[in-house]
Design a protein around this motif. Structure first.
Motif, mmCIF file in Angstrom:
data_model
loop_
_atom_site.group_PDB
_atom_site.id
_atom_site.type_symbol
_atom_site.label_atom_id
_atom_site.label_comp_id
_atom_site.label_asym_id
_atom_site.label_seq_id
_atom_site.Cartn_x
_atom_site.Cartn_y
_atom_site.Cartn_z
ATOM 1 N N ARG A 112 0.817 -1.219 0.000
ATOM 2 C CA ARG A 112 0.000 0.000 0.000
ATOM 3 C C ARG A 112 0.850 1.268 0.000
ATOM 4 N NH1 ARG A 112 -4.433 -2.346 -1.861
ATOM 5 N NH2 ARG A 112 -5.155 -4.044 -0.522
ATOM 6 N N GLN A 113 2.131 1.132 -0.281
ATOM 7 C CA GLN A 113 3.003 2.283 -0.345
ATOM 8 C C GLN A 113 3.071 2.808 -1.775
ATOM 9 O OE1 GLN A 113 6.798 1.101 1.201
ATOM 10 N NE2 GLN A 113 6.109 1.073 3.333
ATOM 11 N N SER A 114 3.546 4.024 -1.912
ATOM 12 C CA SER A 114 3.693 4.617 -3.226
ATOM 13 C C SER A 114 4.766 3.868 -4.019
ATOM 14 C CB SER A 114 4.074 6.094 -3.101
ATOM 15 O OG SER A 114 4.426 6.628 -4.358
ATOM 16 N N VAL A 115 4.472 3.598 -5.279
ATOM 17 C CA VAL A 115 5.453 2.933 -6.142
ATOM 18 C C VAL A 115 6.655 3.844 -6.341
ATOM 19 C CG1 VAL A 115 5.845 1.972 -8.439
ATOM 20 C CG2 VAL A 115 3.668 1.581 -7.280
ATOM 21 N N ASN A 116 6.426 5.140 -6.377
ATOM 22 C CA ASN A 116 7.531 6.095 -6.526
ATOM 23 C C ASN A 116 8.557 5.925 -5.414
ATOM 24 O OD1 ASN A 116 5.313 7.014 -8.130
ATOM 25 N ND2 ASN A 116 6.319 8.995 -8.329
ATOM 26 N N GLU A 117 8.072 5.722 -4.174
ATOM 27 C CA GLU A 117 8.994 5.581 -3.053
ATOM 28 C C GLU A 117 9.852 4.329 -3.193
ATOM 29 O OE1 GLU A 117 6.809 5.699 0.551
ATOM 30 O OE2 GLU A 117 6.081 7.753 0.273
ATOM 31 N N GLU A 118 9.239 3.228 -3.619
ATOM 32 C CA GLU A 118 10.001 1.993 -3.783
ATOM 33 C C GLU A 118 11.030 2.121 -4.893
ATOM 34 O OE1 GLU A 118 8.170 -1.741 -3.607
ATOM 35 O OE2 GLU A 118 6.453 -1.105 -2.409
ATOM 36 N N ILE A 119 10.667 2.779 -5.976
ATOM 37 C CA ILE A 119 11.599 2.941 -7.092
ATOM 38 C C ILE A 119 12.720 3.911 -6.715
ATOM 39 C CG2 ILE A 119 11.823 3.887 -9.426
ATOM 40 C CD1 ILE A 119 9.175 2.662 -10.100
ATOM 41 N N LEU A 120 12.389 5.000 -6.021
ATOM 42 C CA LEU A 120 13.417 5.948 -5.604
ATOM 43 C C LEU A 120 14.378 5.326 -4.604
ATOM 44 C CD1 LEU A 120 11.371 9.268 -5.250
ATOM 45 C CD2 LEU A 120 12.998 8.643 -7.046
ATOM 46 N N ARG A 121 13.908 4.352 -3.849
ATOM 47 C CA ARG A 121 14.803 3.641 -2.933
ATOM 48 C C ARG A 121 15.743 2.701 -3.678
ATOM 49 N NH1 ARG A 121 14.641 -1.213 -1.707
ATOM 50 N NH2 ARG A 121 12.514 -1.459 -2.480
ATOM 51 N N ALA A 122 15.225 2.069 -4.735
ATOM 52 C CA ALA A 122 16.020 1.067 -5.447
ATOM 53 C C ALA A 122 16.848 1.646 -6.580
ATOM 54 C CB ALA A 122 15.087 -0.017 -5.997
ATOM 55 N N ALA A 123 16.390 2.748 -7.182
ATOM 56 C CA ALA A 123 17.056 3.299 -8.365
ATOM 57 C C ALA A 123 18.507 3.703 -8.121
ATOM 58 C CB ALA A 123 16.251 4.481 -8.911
ATOM 59 N N PRO A 124 18.857 4.344 -6.988
ATOM 60 C CA PRO A 124 20.274 4.700 -6.790
ATOM 61 C C PRO A 124 21.203 3.496 -6.777
ATOM 62 C CG PRO A 124 18.884 5.930 -5.277
ATOM 63 C CD PRO A 124 18.005 4.910 -5.924
ATOM 64 N N ILE A 125 20.728 2.356 -6.299
ATOM 65 C CA ILE A 125 21.572 1.152 -6.276
ATOM 66 C C ILE A 125 21.852 0.684 -7.696
ATOM 67 C CG2 ILE A 125 21.723 -1.218 -5.448
ATOM 68 C CD1 ILE A 125 19.843 -0.457 -3.180
ATOM 69 N N THR A 126 20.801 0.594 -8.506
ATOM 70 C CA THR A 126 20.986 0.171 -9.890
ATOM 71 C C THR A 126 21.799 1.197 -10.674
ATOM 72 O OG1 THR A 126 18.888 -1.030 -9.810
ATOM 73 C CG2 THR A 126 19.793 -0.530 -11.990
ATOM 74 N N ALA A 127 21.542 2.495 -10.424
ATOM 75 C CA ALA A 127 22.307 3.534 -11.115
ATOM 76 C C ALA A 127 23.788 3.453 -10.753
ATOM 77 C CB ALA A 127 21.748 4.912 -10.760
ATOM 78 N N SER A 128 24.089 3.197 -9.485
ATOM 79 C CA SER A 128 25.488 3.034 -9.076
ATOM 80 C C SER A 128 26.139 1.879 -9.807
ATOM 81 C CB SER A 128 25.566 2.804 -7.562
ATOM 82 O OG SER A 128 25.005 3.876 -6.845
ATOM 83 N N LEU A 129 25.410 0.787 -9.942
ATOM 84 C CA LEU A 129 25.944 -0.387 -10.615
ATOM 85 C C LEU A 129 26.157 -0.125 -12.099
ATOM 86 C CD1 LEU A 129 26.721 -3.366 -10.647
ATOM 87 C CD2 LEU A 129 24.292 -3.944 -10.793
ATOM 88 N N VAL A 130 25.165 0.471 -12.755
ATOM 89 C CA VAL A 130 25.233 0.679 -14.209
ATOM 90 C C VAL A 130 26.305 1.700 -14.575
ATOM 91 C CG1 VAL A 130 23.962 1.583 -16.181
ATOM 92 C CG2 VAL A 130 22.849 -0.020 -14.628
ATOM 93 N N PHE A 131 26.310 2.855 -13.910
ATOM 94 C CA PHE A 131 27.273 3.894 -14.272
ATOM 95 C C PHE A 131 28.688 3.528 -13.824
ATOM 96 C CE2 PHE A 131 23.335 6.422 -14.386
ATOM 97 C CZ PHE A 131 23.464 6.935 -15.663
ATOM 98 N N GLY A 132 28.803 2.857 -12.679
ATOM 99 C CA GLY A 132 30.124 2.397 -12.261
ATOM 100 C C GLY A 132 30.693 1.391 -13.238
ATOM 101 N N ALA A 133 29.849 0.475 -13.705
ATOM 102 C CA ALA A 133 30.301 -0.513 -14.693
ATOM 103 C C ALA A 133 30.667 0.152 -16.006
ATOM 104 C CB ALA A 133 29.207 -1.559 -14.913
ATOM 105 N N MET A 134 29.885 1.137 -16.448
ATOM 106 C CA MET A 134 30.181 1.811 -17.720
ATOM 107 C C MET A 134 31.499 2.572 -17.645
ATOM 108 S SD MET A 134 29.504 2.277 -20.809
ATOM 109 C CE MET A 134 27.869 1.523 -20.942
ATOM 110 N N ILE A 135 31.790 3.210 -16.509
ATOM 111 C CA ILE A 135 33.079 3.898 -16.356
ATOM 112 C C ILE A 135 34.225 2.896 -16.454
ATOM 113 C CG2 ILE A 135 34.518 5.169 -14.726
ATOM 114 C CD1 ILE A 135 32.001 6.542 -13.713
ATOM 115 N N MET A 136 34.075 1.744 -15.819
ATOM 116 C CA MET A 136 35.101 0.710 -15.913
ATOM 117 C C MET A 136 35.236 0.187 -17.339
ATOM 118 S SD MET A 136 34.636 -1.601 -12.478
ATOM 119 C CE MET A 136 34.944 -0.935 -10.848
ATOM 120 N N VAL A 137 34.106 0.018 -18.008
ATOM 121 C CA VAL A 137 34.129 -0.490 -19.385
ATOM 122 C C VAL A 137 34.908 0.450 -20.289
ATOM 123 C CG1 VAL A 137 32.693 -0.865 -21.417
ATOM 124 C CG2 VAL A 137 32.045 -1.884 -19.250
ATOM 125 N N LEU A 138 34.591 1.739 -20.236
ATOM 126 C CA LEU A 138 35.261 2.701 -21.108
ATOM 127 C C LEU A 138 36.730 2.858 -20.738
ATOM 128 C CD1 LEU A 138 32.479 5.441 -21.355
ATOM 129 C CD2 LEU A 138 32.994 3.596 -22.962
#
Length: 323
Positions: free
Chosen positions: A85-111
């Motif tokens: 019964r919580q806002s979907v926005n809150e759940e995504i905002l909680r999880a998005a920084p983790i995925t963003a850290s993983l994706v952008f950190g990996a891309m920096i390593m890749v390049l």
């Protein structure tokens, strides 16, 4: 440039409408009765009918979609979870920084790994470095990401004890108020997941950069620059790399979606509760609004990054604006 920007923005809007429409159809029309999922399996028919009316599921489909799109665009709301019964926005905002850290950190390593390795491999074909690079490319594109993650977690994290094997630390949290926090703890926990994802993706980039540099070396303007007596270092830096790296910019934008998809397996291996873990949990408990929100959020992120890459590419190479 303005006309090109308007065309790309209009195309991004079309993609946004298409993605939200298809996603809404899949998650709220294909299921037999979303109201039953929201009310619970033990709910009475009267309760299911009340929930159906409350959610607006008793209205025509096009009315439901217009309301959903209006709420998403004007209010920025992705709805409410059926389970928590919580806002979907809150759940995504909680999880998005983790995925963003993983994706952008990996891309920096890749390049950082793929561009130098691909360039030197192309400048010295059939050398020892080139052969080792091709072996790495074969390994990188052949092995699954979750297997590489398990091996690194066991060897580097468990046996050698150099990095944590699971968990996540917030960048801006205070260590005294949490178990861990700060830039150092964040990087210390994310280095192994980012490295795992980077190993898988970097192989493709090494091969791509190598092929682009080798093709650019055969161009007429490169031969002309050499014939005029330009230093080899200037030829490589000004004429070869500047033109060979243009397709890499496009490739980075296209691979954001690939990295988001691969992040699901990496998050599962290292116990990261990012968008991938949130999506898997919502599937297990039939929480359709959360799953829909994750899909739409990921699609919007891909559209935005594709738009940024298109504009950046047009800024680097003005000829693109005429197409």
């Amino acid at each position: 440039m303005l006309r090109y920007l308007i065309r790309r923005l209009l195309w991004a809007c079309v993609l946004f409408i298409a993605v939200t429409f298809v996603t809404y159809v899949i998650f709220f029309v294909v299921p037999a009765n979303p109201a039953r999922l929201a009310a619970g399996q033990s709910a009475t028919p009267e309760r299911v009918h009340e929930v159906e009316k409350f959610l607006g599921l008793d209205q025509p489909f096009y009315v439901q979609y217009v309301k959903f799109l209006k709420r998403l665009v004007l209010e920025g709301s992705l709805g409410q979870s059926f389970v928590t019964r919580q806002s979907v926005n809150e759940e995504i905002l909680r999880a998005a920084p983790i995925t963003a850290s993983l994706v952008f950190g990996a891309m920096i390593m890749v390049l950082s790994l793929a561009i130098p390795l691909g360039i030197f491999s192309a400048l010295r074909p059939r050398s020892l470095l080139d052969r080792l690079a091709m072996v790495y490319v074969l390994i990188g594109i052949s092995l699954p990401s979750f297997w590489i993650g398990l091996v690194l977690s066991y060897v580097v994290g468990y046996k050698l004890g150099l990095t944590p094997i699971a968990g996540y630390c917030e960048v801006f949290s205070v260590p005294e108020a949490a178990a861990c926090g700060g830039l150092w703890d964040w990087a210390y926990h994310m280095i192994l997941p980012c490295l795992t994802l980077a190993i898988v993706v970097a192989g493709t980039y090494v091969r791509f950069v190598r092929a682009e540099v080798m093709e650019t070396l055969t161009m007429d303007y490169v031969r002309t620059a050499r014939a005029k007596g330009a230093p080899e270092r200037t030829v490589i830096r000004v004429h070869v790399l500047r033109n060979a790296m243009l397709p890499v910019v496009t490739m980075v934008g296209m691979d954001i979606g690939l990295l988001l998809g691969g992040a699901i397996f990496i998050e599962a291996v290292f116990g990261l509760q990012g968008l991938g873990g949130t999506a898997l949990e919502s599937i297990g408990r039939f929480d359709l609004p959360v799953l829909q929100g994750v899909v739409i959020f990921g699609a919007i992120a891909i559209i935005i990054f594709s738009l940024v890459v298109d504009l950046l590419y047009a800024w680097i190479d003005p000829r693109i604006r005429l197409t």
